[in-house]
Write an enzyme that holds these catalytic residues in place. Sequence first.
Site, PDB file in Angstrom:
ATOM      1  N   ASP A  87     -23.073 -64.277 -12.198  1.00  0.00           N
ATOM      2  CA  ASP A  87     -23.246 -65.503 -11.260  1.00  0.00           C
ATOM      3  C   ASP A  87     -22.750 -63.370  -9.755  1.00  0.00           C
ATOM      4  OD1 ASP A  87     -20.372 -63.230 -12.100  1.00  0.00           O
ATOM      5  OD2 ASP A  87     -19.276 -63.965 -11.090  1.00  0.00           O
ATOM      6  N   ASP A 118     -25.885 -56.146  -8.996  1.00  0.00           N
ATOM      7  CA  ASP A 118     -24.951 -56.357  -9.361  1.00  0.00           C
ATOM      8  C   ASP A 118     -25.165 -57.945  -9.727  1.00  0.00           C
ATOM      9  OD1 ASP A 118     -22.300 -56.772 -10.134  1.00  0.00           O
ATOM     10  OD2 ASP A 118     -21.754 -56.498  -8.400  1.00  0.00           O
ATOM     11  N   GLU A 151     -17.503 -63.429 -13.818  1.00  0.00           N
ATOM     12  CA  GLU A 151     -16.946 -61.937 -13.214  1.00  0.00           C
ATOM     13  C   GLU A 151     -16.374 -61.563 -11.869  1.00  0.00           C
ATOM     14  OE1 GLU A 151     -17.035 -57.306 -13.049  1.00  0.00           O
ATOM     15  OE2 GLU A 151     -17.845 -58.794 -12.130  1.00  0.00           O
ATOM     16  N   HIS A 211       6.658 -70.145  21.915  1.00  0.00           N
ATOM     17  CA  HIS A 211       6.046 -69.940  23.378  1.00  0.00           C
ATOM     18  C   HIS A 211       6.930 -68.468  23.325  1.00  0.00           C
ATOM     19  CE1 HIS A 211       6.403 -68.375  27.980  1.00  0.00           C
ATOM     20  NE2 HIS A 211       5.829 -70.303  27.438  1.00  0.00           N
ATOM     21  N   THR A 313      -0.123 -66.899  24.838  1.00  0.00           N
ATOM     22  CA  THR A 313       0.784 -67.049  24.414  1.00  0.00           C
ATOM     23  C   THR A 313       1.995 -67.493  23.362  1.00  0.00           C
ATOM     24  OG1 THR A 313       1.497 -67.481  26.144  1.00  0.00           O
ATOM     25  CG2 THR A 313       0.822 -65.206  26.672  1.00  0.00           C
ATOM     26  N   SER A 397     -13.578 -52.063 -10.739  1.00  0.00           N
ATOM     27  CA  SER A 397     -13.128 -53.186 -11.908  1.00  0.00           C
ATOM     28  C   SER A 397     -14.011 -53.658 -12.913  1.00  0.00           C
ATOM     29  CB  SER A 397     -12.021 -53.766 -11.878  1.00  0.00           C
ATOM     30  OG  SER A 397     -11.358 -52.563 -11.151  1.00  0.00           O
TER      31      SER A 397
HETATM   32  N1  BES Z   1     -20.415 -54.898 -11.403  1.00  0.00           N
HETATM   33  C1  BES Z   1     -19.070 -54.456 -10.609  1.00  0.00           C
HETATM   34  C2  BES Z   1     -17.745 -53.710 -10.892  1.00  0.00           C
HETATM   35  C3  BES Z   1     -18.669 -52.297 -10.921  1.00  0.00           C
HETATM   36  C4  BES Z   1     -19.392 -51.293 -10.265  1.00  0.00           C
HETATM   37  C5  BES Z   1     -18.223 -51.099 -11.739  1.00  0.00           C
HETATM   38  C6  BES Z   1     -19.592 -50.426  -9.841  1.00  0.00           C
HETATM   39  C7  BES Z   1     -18.311 -49.990 -10.990  1.00  0.00           C
HETATM   40  C8  BES Z   1     -19.112 -49.322 -10.270  1.00  0.00           C
HETATM   41  C9  BES Z   1     -18.663 -55.806 -10.900  1.00  0.00           C
HETATM   42  O1  BES Z   1     -19.386 -56.837 -10.325  1.00  0.00           O
HETATM   43  C10 BES Z   1     -17.130 -55.950  -9.726  1.00  0.00           C
HETATM   44  O2  BES Z   1     -17.742 -56.234  -8.366  1.00  0.00           O
HETATM   45  N2  BES Z   1     -16.250 -55.971  -9.875  1.00  0.00           N
HETATM   46  C11 BES Z   1     -14.822 -56.606  -9.409  1.00  0.00           C
HETATM   47  C12 BES Z   1     -13.557 -57.246 -10.482  1.00  0.00           C
HETATM   48  C13 BES Z   1     -12.773 -57.775  -9.696  1.00  0.00           C
HETATM   49  C14 BES Z   1     -13.304 -59.089  -9.475  1.00  0.00           C
HETATM   50  C15 BES Z   1     -11.796 -57.947 -10.360  1.00  0.00           C
HETATM   51  C16 BES Z   1     -14.239 -55.758  -8.342  1.00  0.00           C
HETATM   52  O3  BES Z   1     -14.598 -54.222  -9.085  1.00  0.00           O
HETATM   53  O4  BES Z   1     -14.010 -55.544  -7.419  1.00  0.00           O
HETATM   54 MN    MN Z   2     -21.079 -56.479 -11.736  1.00  0.00          MN
HETATM   55 MN    MN Z   3     -19.433 -57.210  -9.109  1.00  0.00          MN
END
Ligand code: BES
Ligand code: MN
Ligand code: MN
Length: 452
Positions: A87, A118, A151, A211, A313, A397
């Site tokens: 995704d 990504d 993800e 208002h 307003t 994350s």
């Molecule tokens: N691949 C990323 C996370 C990432 C990018 C980790 C670069 C370390 C370095 C992942 O697809 C992502 O975007 N994760 C989300 C997690 C969230 C949706 C729970 C994030 O980090 O915002």
């Molecule tokens: Mn990712």
């Molecule tokens: Mn991502």
Amino acid sequence: MEIKEYIELHQQRFLDELCGLLRIPSVSANPGHKKDMKAAAEFLKDRLMDAGVDHAEIMPTKGIPVLYAEKIINTSLPTVMVYGHYDVQPADPVELWNSDPFEPVIKENKIFGRGADDDKGQLYMHVKAFEYLVKTNQLSCNVKFIIEGEEEIGSPSLKEFCKQHKELLKSDIILISDTTMIAQDTPSITVGLRGISYLEVDVTGPNRDLHSGLYGGAVINPVNVLTKMIASLTDNNNSVLIPGFYDDIILVDEEERKQLSRAPFNSETFKKSIDVDEIGGEKGYTTLEHIGLRPSLDVNGIWGGYTGEGAKTIIPSSAHAKISMRLVPNQNSMNIDKIFTEYFKSLAPKGVKVNVRSLHGGEGYLAPLDSKAYHAASKALEKTFGKVPVPIRSGGSIPVVADFEQVLGVKSILMGFGLDSDAIHSPNENFPLYNFYKGIETIPWFYKYFTA
Ligand code: BES
Ligand code: MN
Ligand code: MN
């Protein structure tokens, strides 16, 4: 045949195939893309079959299906499980793209498209590295693939899926390319990921927009209140004021701080890359530490009242914000949700109603630097980049990594090939072809060293 030669022979086909995957707009956040999710999973299933898995199956979850595939050559050999996600983030704002986000183009030796890095680009490296190992009869272990489609929306179904399929997902290590490296000539291994706690808050006042002349000054304005409440979440040193917020953090010892500070970082380049004169952050820490070692709190979006053209307003009847906190290992996202909610509600004056709800959460992750997998990844990257990789703690994350450890008892090795400049989640996401092919070149060495 050596991997380099194999890549040279097949490089155009590898790229064409990746383009095929990037053309499928598999945006998990938008339920309108259900068919595309299926199409992306099918596409990858077919490519994995071509590459030589003996079994591939699109398996239902309570949400978007998971693609599972495997090649078991000998049950007494170790098993590497590759994780990735098919995704992607929404392409918005589409008008800021220089080309169609779902019609990949190659410009200046980079491939542009949503998911180019990504994680479609990085995931596809694994499919091609696996193909090489199978077609040249060099596979030295069993391989499993678990490729999810949720993800980017917090993997709401994958933990349950793991609980239900523990036996199927048995493995010795989980291999993931979904992170970054420091620079194109500086390989790195991600040894830490942050957790996340993502909440939406509503502050509600009068039963309708009023208002602002007839009521202004007398009635509590929810937007004024919300902004004050948000301001009270942090102090002037950018520390988070939620009582107990820092309690569970394991402080990183000086030795590891020193190790991590080996990562090259130039704050001028950093500032320039995002067009700002100054950067922020909690007092007493470096920028890399702000991102990798410390938790953070950010408002992702805020709305309420009149935001159309011109002046209207009113005293708005309600105000809203999306607030997320990036957490570090040992902070627990459910506990953070709880203490955030208690503190946030305590900040509200009488006369407004406050509602807080969690959108998603996930835990951070720490990987040991002295494991077999770390050494294998380190040797593999050294082999292909000619430099010993630097361990880094990333600020991003991937909540499922902690779930894998908790549910399956299996550690992950994060061997990422993305660059910060790849603009993941942003307009004009891209992936340098150099990184794509370098990833394909490096992965077989990981298998070799891990199973040696
Ligand atoms: N691949 C990323 C996370 C990432 C990018 C980790 C670069 C370390 C370095 C992942 O697809 C992502 O975007 N994760 C989300 C997690 C969230 C949706 C729970 C994030 O980090 O915002
Ligand atoms: Mn990712
Ligand atoms: Mn991502």
